[in-house]
Design a protein around this motif. Sequence first.
Motif, short mmCIF file in Angstrom:
data_model
loop_
_atom_site.label_atom_id
_atom_site.label_comp_id
_atom_site.label_asym_id
_atom_site.label_seq_id
_atom_site.Cartn_x
_atom_site.Cartn_y
_atom_site.Cartn_z
N ARG A 219 2.46 -8.09 5.19
CA ARG A 219 2.20 -9.19 6.43
C ARG A 219 1.17 -10.27 6.06
O ARG A 219 1.48 -11.51 6.48
CB ARG A 219 1.23 -8.40 7.48
CG ARG A 219 2.32 -7.67 8.48
CD ARG A 219 1.53 -6.72 9.61
NE ARG A 219 0.96 -5.87 8.81
CZ ARG A 219 0.47 -4.47 9.38
NH1 ARG A 219 0.69 -4.63 10.70
NH2 ARG A 219 -0.09 -3.59 8.83
N ARG B 269 1.04 -0.99 -0.08
CA ARG B 269 -0.07 -0.10 -0.08
C ARG B 269 0.98 1.31 0.04
O ARG B 269 2.11 1.08 -0.09
CB ARG B 269 -0.81 0.18 1.14
CG ARG B 269 -1.88 -0.97 1.19
CD ARG B 269 -2.93 -0.99 2.39
NE ARG B 269 -2.28 -1.62 3.90
CZ ARG B 269 -1.78 -0.95 4.77
NH1 ARG B 269 -2.12 0.54 4.77
NH2 ARG B 269 -1.49 -1.15 5.72
N THR C 277 -1.67 9.17 2.64
CA THR C 277 -1.74 7.54 2.55
C THR C 277 -2.61 7.17 3.45
O THR C 277 -3.35 7.85 4.47
CB THR C 277 -0.37 6.91 2.67
OG1 THR C 277 0.18 6.96 4.15
CG2 THR C 277 0.58 7.44 1.81
N TYR D 68 7.24 6.42 17.65
CA TYR D 68 7.52 6.66 16.28
C TYR D 68 8.68 7.35 15.88
O TYR D 68 9.79 6.97 15.17
CB TYR D 68 6.20 6.98 15.39
CG TYR D 68 6.39 7.29 14.00
CD1 TYR D 68 6.30 6.25 12.95
CD2 TYR D 68 6.66 8.38 13.61
CE1 TYR D 68 6.21 6.27 11.65
CE2 TYR D 68 6.76 8.73 12.11
CZ TYR D 68 6.54 7.65 11.02
OH TYR D 68 6.54 7.79 9.85
P1 NAP Z 1 0.48 2.53 4.87
O1 NAP Z 1 -0.11 3.40 3.79
O2 NAP Z 1 0.01 2.23 6.05
O3 NAP Z 1 1.50 1.50 4.35
C1 NAP Z 1 2.21 0.71 5.56
C2 NAP Z 1 2.82 -0.48 4.73
O4 NAP Z 1 3.68 -1.13 5.68
C3 NAP Z 1 1.76 -1.30 4.18
O5 NAP Z 1 2.43 -1.75 2.84
C4 NAP Z 1 1.74 -2.58 5.20
O6 NAP Z 1 1.50 -3.63 4.78
C5 NAP Z 1 3.19 -2.51 5.65
N1 NAP Z 1 3.58 -2.85 7.00
C6 NAP Z 1 3.13 -2.82 7.92
N2 NAP Z 1 3.38 -3.58 9.05
C7 NAP Z 1 4.14 -4.53 8.58
C8 NAP Z 1 4.82 -5.41 9.30
N3 NAP Z 1 4.85 -5.82 10.29
N4 NAP Z 1 5.67 -6.16 8.31
C9 NAP Z 1 5.70 -5.83 6.93
N5 NAP Z 1 4.97 -4.93 6.29
C10 NAP Z 1 4.15 -4.09 7.33
O7 NAP Z 1 1.67 3.65 5.11
P2 NAP Z 1 2.62 4.85 4.44
O8 NAP Z 1 2.33 6.00 4.76
O9 NAP Z 1 2.63 4.18 3.02
O10 NAP Z 1 4.00 4.63 5.04
C11 NAP Z 1 5.11 3.81 4.52
C12 NAP Z 1 6.37 4.16 5.34
O11 NAP Z 1 6.66 5.55 4.88
C13 NAP Z 1 6.28 4.06 6.71
O12 NAP Z 1 7.52 3.62 7.35
C14 NAP Z 1 5.91 5.37 7.40
O13 NAP Z 1 6.71 5.45 8.64
C15 NAP Z 1 6.74 6.30 6.14
N6 NAP Z 1 6.47 7.60 6.26
C16 NAP Z 1 5.11 7.90 5.86
C17 NAP Z 1 4.78 9.16 5.99
C18 NAP Z 1 3.50 9.82 5.61
O14 NAP Z 1 3.15 10.88 5.44
N7 NAP Z 1 2.79 8.83 4.91
C19 NAP Z 1 5.67 10.37 6.24
C20 NAP Z 1 7.04 9.74 6.78
C21 NAP Z 1 7.35 8.45 6.75
P3 NAP Z 1 0.20 -4.61 5.39
O15 NAP Z 1 -0.66 -3.57 6.14
O16 NAP Z 1 -0.39 -5.11 4.14
O17 NAP Z 1 0.86 -5.64 6.09
#
Ligand code: NAP
Length: 258
Positions: free
Chosen positions: A42, A20, A191, A156
């Motif tokens: 996961r 995602r 996201t 976090y």
């Molecule tokens: P998201 O839409 O919630 O996606 C999170 C992803 O991580 C999903 O693919 C989820 O897959 C996977 N995931 C969660 N727990 C997991 C586990 N235990 N093992 C394997 N996969 C796991 O979040 P996102 O916004 O795209 O964030 C992605 C990354 O960017 C994160 O590390 C987040 O901290 C970082 N980030 C995001 C933002 C933002 O504004 N969105 C800003 C800074 C950093 P499943 O649920 O299908 O397992």
Amino acid sequence: MSDELFSVSDQVVLVSGGSRGIGRELARGFVQRGACVVISSRDAESPREAADDLGGNVHTAVCDVSKPDDIQRVVETVIADHGRIDTLLNVAGVNQRQRAEAFTVDEFDFILDINLKGAYFMAIEVGKHMLEHGAGCQIHVDSLNTYSPLKGVIPYAMSKGGLQMMTRGLALEWGPRGIRVNGLAPGFILTDMTRKLWSQPHMNSWGINNSPLERLGEVGDLVGATIFLASKASAFMTGQTLYVDGGMSAGTNWPIEL
Ligand code: NAP
């Protein structure tokens, strides 16, 4: 891609958390440029759904990064199926927002086990194979919180601060052995993780008013920097974190009239 400097077309890329959001869009960026991409998360279903959406040379795997056995199995499977991993995109991450004193031990562990411990052992398992090849590139997705922590997300922010330190440490150890390790720090990106928060009008206005580029980020905003970090274009860069945040980390906006 015709420009060899930025080419990733012959790469095998493993994306943790590719089902995602940011991970899926980064996977799309590599697939569209001819890479062979393995997306993992996961459960089995969501990466498959992502693979259908992405098309191209995409493979899926189940890997909960909080489980070291899962990490070992997925890395071995990718090596067995594709021979090597050229680039690791370590994206999997979770967050919870509440006051520092409200976090239980289980909630703290949940965040740290995925964002920091999981990311570390994914880096190490992939790194072992990269060290055998004497080549490879790792990109660890940390956060704007590594520059300046936001209130309400202390575990976090701690996990991402640790991830940045890991990035720098691995760059030191592995640079002489052919592996580059860099960080990507997204700003506020829409996201599943964040959409509800930013749909609140006061949050949305704050985000836009405090960004020099006067908008929140889209997942596609991160693709160019990631391709850069994975390609020859960044061959002399390691141990760095690229902030792709609309300028949020440039400084503090204030409501002075100019
Ligand atoms: P998201 O839409 O919630 O996606 C999170 C992803 O991580 C999903 O693919 C989820 O897959 C996977 N995931 C969660 N727990 C997991 C586990 N235990 N093992 C394997 N996969 C796991 O979040 P996102 O916004 O795209 O964030 C992605 C990354 O960017 C994160 O590390 C987040 O901290 C970082 N980030 C995001 C933002 C933002 O504004 N969105 C800003 C800074 C950093 P499943 O649920 O299908 O397992």
